[in-house]
Design an enzyme around this catalytic site. Structure first.
Site, PDB file in Angstrom:
ATOM      1  N   SER A  41      12.518  68.973  75.329  1.00  0.00           N
ATOM      2  CA  SER A  41      12.808  68.178  74.123  1.00  0.00           C
ATOM      3  C   SER A  41      11.742  67.134  73.790  1.00  0.00           C
ATOM      4  O   SER A  41      11.801  66.546  72.712  1.00  0.00           O
ATOM      5  CB  SER A  41      14.161  67.487  74.261  1.00  0.00           C
ATOM      6  OG  SER A  41      15.184  68.435  74.104  1.00  0.00           O
TER       7      SER A  41
ATOM      8  N   LYS B 160      10.003  67.585  70.584  1.00  0.00           N
ATOM      9  CA  LYS B 160      10.619  67.184  69.306  1.00  0.00           C
ATOM     10  C   LYS B 160       9.880  66.018  68.651  1.00  0.00           C
ATOM     11  O   LYS B 160       9.921  65.854  67.440  1.00  0.00           O
ATOM     12  CB  LYS B 160      12.096  66.825  69.549  1.00  0.00           C
ATOM     13  CG  LYS B 160      12.928  68.026  70.030  1.00  0.00           C
ATOM     14  CD  LYS B 160      14.316  67.588  70.506  1.00  0.00           C
ATOM     15  CE  LYS B 160      15.139  68.779  70.984  1.00  0.00           C
ATOM     16  NZ  LYS B 160      16.441  68.365  71.546  1.00  0.00           N
TER      17      LYS B 160
ATOM     18  N   TYR C  18      11.519  77.279  67.877  1.00  0.00           N
ATOM     19  CA  TYR C  18      12.079  76.166  68.666  1.00  0.00           C
ATOM     20  C   TYR C  18      11.986  76.432  70.176  1.00  0.00           C
ATOM     21  O   TYR C  18      11.574  75.574  70.950  1.00  0.00           O
ATOM     22  CB  TYR C  18      13.529  75.932  68.226  1.00  0.00           C
ATOM     23  CG  TYR C  18      14.275  74.918  69.052  1.00  0.00           C
ATOM     24  CD1 TYR C  18      14.088  73.553  68.841  1.00  0.00           C
ATOM     25  CD2 TYR C  18      15.159  75.315  70.049  1.00  0.00           C
ATOM     26  CE1 TYR C  18      14.766  72.615  69.607  1.00  0.00           C
ATOM     27  CE2 TYR C  18      15.853  74.389  70.817  1.00  0.00           C
ATOM     28  CZ  TYR C  18      15.642  73.040  70.592  1.00  0.00           C
ATOM     29  OH  TYR C  18      16.307  72.116  71.360  1.00  0.00           O
TER      30      TYR C  18
ATOM     31  N   TYR D  97      19.381  60.641  73.720  1.00  0.00           N
ATOM     32  CA  TYR D  97      20.744  61.114  73.411  1.00  0.00           C
ATOM     33  C   TYR D  97      21.758  60.000  73.628  1.00  0.00           C
ATOM     34  O   TYR D  97      21.510  58.864  73.232  1.00  0.00           O
ATOM     35  CB  TYR D  97      21.089  62.367  74.247  1.00  0.00           C
ATOM     36  CG  TYR D  97      19.947  63.332  74.286  1.00  0.00           C
ATOM     37  CD1 TYR D  97      19.525  63.953  73.112  1.00  0.00           C
ATOM     38  CD2 TYR D  97      19.250  63.602  75.461  1.00  0.00           C
ATOM     39  CE1 TYR D  97      18.442  64.829  73.124  1.00  0.00           C
ATOM     40  CE2 TYR D  97      18.178  64.472  75.479  1.00  0.00           C
ATOM     41  CZ  TYR D  97      17.787  65.074  74.305  1.00  0.00           C
ATOM     42  OH  TYR D  97      16.725  65.913  74.318  1.00  0.00           O
TER      43      TYR D  97
ATOM     44  N   VAL E 138      14.895  68.178  79.201  1.00  0.00           N
ATOM     45  CA  VAL E 138      15.663  68.652  80.361  1.00  0.00           C
ATOM     46  C   VAL E 138      14.792  69.263  81.457  1.00  0.00           C
ATOM     47  O   VAL E 138      15.293  69.576  82.534  1.00  0.00           O
ATOM     48  CB  VAL E 138      16.784  69.676  80.004  1.00  0.00           C
ATOM     49  CG1 VAL E 138      17.938  69.013  79.299  1.00  0.00           C
ATOM     50  CG2 VAL E 138      16.246  70.847  79.239  1.00  0.00           C
TER      51      VAL E 138
END
Ligand code: GLN
Length: 309
Positions: free
Chosen positions: A64, A67, A191, A243, A261
Site C-alpha cells: 500500500s 498508493k 493495482y 488506516y 502489509v
C-alpha cells in the site's frame, strides 16, 4: 559517523531482539513466505546524506505504500478533479473495509484505503492499456528513486490476482455506482502490480524524498510536484496513511506516513528527511509493529515532528 547514523544504528540494535513479533500478512499467500526476522531502516536527508541499518538494501513488497505514488500520478494527470471520485477523510475502518462505500454511494473515504486506491488507479489507467499504466507507475518510481533496479515481483502480483476477492468486490461495488471507468479486471490488473513493486528501504526513502523537500527531489533537482501539492499529500498521509491506526501513528510518531502489509512504512519529516523502515510482523491494524516503534524512537531521538520541536 554522524549522530544520525548512530541514532539509526542504536534504534535498529535495540529493536532487533524483538524481530518476529507481530503477524506476517498471509491473506496474500506469497507474502507469507517472507522471513519475519527481516528488519531494515533507511534515512535519507534533504542534504543528501543516507543512513542505513540492517536489511536496508533488500527489496520487499511495498504494497500500500505504492498508493502515495499513484495518488501523485493521478493528481498530475487529473489535478484536483480526482476529488470527485474519492474523499479526504480518515476512514476509521480497516484498509479493506466495504461498509462506507454503500453509505457514500461508491465514493471511498480517502485515497489510501483499498477502495480509494483502486479508484485512484482507475484514474491513472485513463487513456492507457493496463500494461502501459503499470509501465508508467514503474517508470515513475525509477525516476523518483533515481534507480533503474526497481521491478514488479510477478509472483506476488499473481498471488494477489488469484486471491484478491475482496478487492474485486470493492471495485465492482464502485462500478455499480458508476464510480469506476474501467472494468474491475483491468483496474485491479494495474493495482495488484503496483502493490507488488519490490523496493528496498533505501530506494523507498529516496523515492519519497520529494515529499520532505517541498516537492523537489534534492538529489536529482527534479521538481516532482508543487510545494502546495507536496504539503497536501503529506497531510493525507498523516490523517489517512495508517488506516484505523492513523490517529495512533500521528500521536506516537507525529509524521506523515504510509504503511503497507508487506511490513514497510514510508515516513516524511518535512524539511529534514525521508525515512523507510521494513519489518514484516504487523500489528492489529495491519501496520508494521517494529516499523512503527522504530519510527517512534527516531522521532523522539531527532525531535522530528510536524507538531513542533
Ligand atoms: N495489495 C494489498 C491489498 O489490496 C495492499 C493492502 C495494504 O498494504 N494495506 O490488500
Amino acid at each position: 559517523m554522524t549522530d544520525l547514523q548512530a541514532i539509526v544504528e542504536e534504534i535498529h540494535a535495540s529493536l532487533s531482539p524483538r524481530c518476529g513479533e507481530g503477524k506476517v500478512a498471509d491473506y496474500i499467500p506469497q507474502l507469507a513466505h517472507v522471513d519475519p526476522q527481516k528488519f531494515g531502516m533507511a534515512v535519507v536527508t534533504v542534504d543528501g546524506e543516507t543512513h542505513l541499518a540492517g536489511d536496508a538494501d533488500e527489496a520487499f513488497s511495498i504494497q500500500s505504500i505504492s498508493k502515495v505514488f499513484t495518488l501523485t500520478l493521478a493528481l498530475g494527470k487529473h489535478g484536483e478533479g480526482i476529488w470527485k471520485r474519492v474523499g479526504r477523510e480518515p476512514s476509521g475502518s480497516a484498509f479493506n473495509s466495504i461498509v462506507q462505500l454503500e453509505q457514500e454511494a461508491g465514493i471511498p473515504r480517502n485515497p489510501f484505503i483499498n477502495a480509494g486506491a483502486i479508484a485512484i488507479t482507475d484514474l491513472v489507467l485513463a487513456g492507457h492499456t493496463p500494461k502501459e499504466a503499470i509501465g508508467e507507475v514503474v517508470r515513475f518510481l525509477r525516476y523518483l528513486a533515481d534507480e533503474e533496479d526497481i521491478i514488479v515481483d510477478q509472483a506476488v502480483a499473481r498471488s494477489e490476482q488469484a486471491t484478491g476477492f475482496r478487492n474485486f468486490a470493492l471495485a465492482n461495488f464502485m462500478r455499480s455506482f458508476g464510480k469506476l471507468d474501467h472494468a474491475a479486471e483491468l483496474v485491479l490488473g494495474v493495482y495488484f502490480h503496483q502493490c507488488a513493486l519490490a523496493m528496498s528501504c533505501r530506494q523507498l526513502a529516496r523515492a519519497g524524498l520529494f515529499l520532505a523537500n517541498s516537492g523537489t527531489n534534492p538529489l536529482t533537482g527534479h521538481r516532482v510536484v508543487s510545494h502546495l501539492r507536496a504539503r497536501r499529500i503529506n497531510a493525507l498521509m498523516l490523517t489517512c496513511g495508517h488506516y484505523d491506526g492513523s490517529g495512533d501513528f500521528a500521536y506516537r510518531v507525529g509524521l506523515p506516513g504510509k504503511s503497507g502489509v508487506g511490513g514497510g512504512i514510508l515516513a516524511v519529516a518535512p524539511g529534514k528527511a525521508s525515512v523507510a523502515v521494513w519489518s514484516p510482523g504487523l500489528n492489529e491494524n495491519g501496520n508494521s509493529l517494529l516499523g512503527s516503534l522504530a519510527l517512534e524512537m527516531l522521532a523522539t531521538r531527532t525531535g522530528w515532528s510536524v507538531f513542533g520541536a
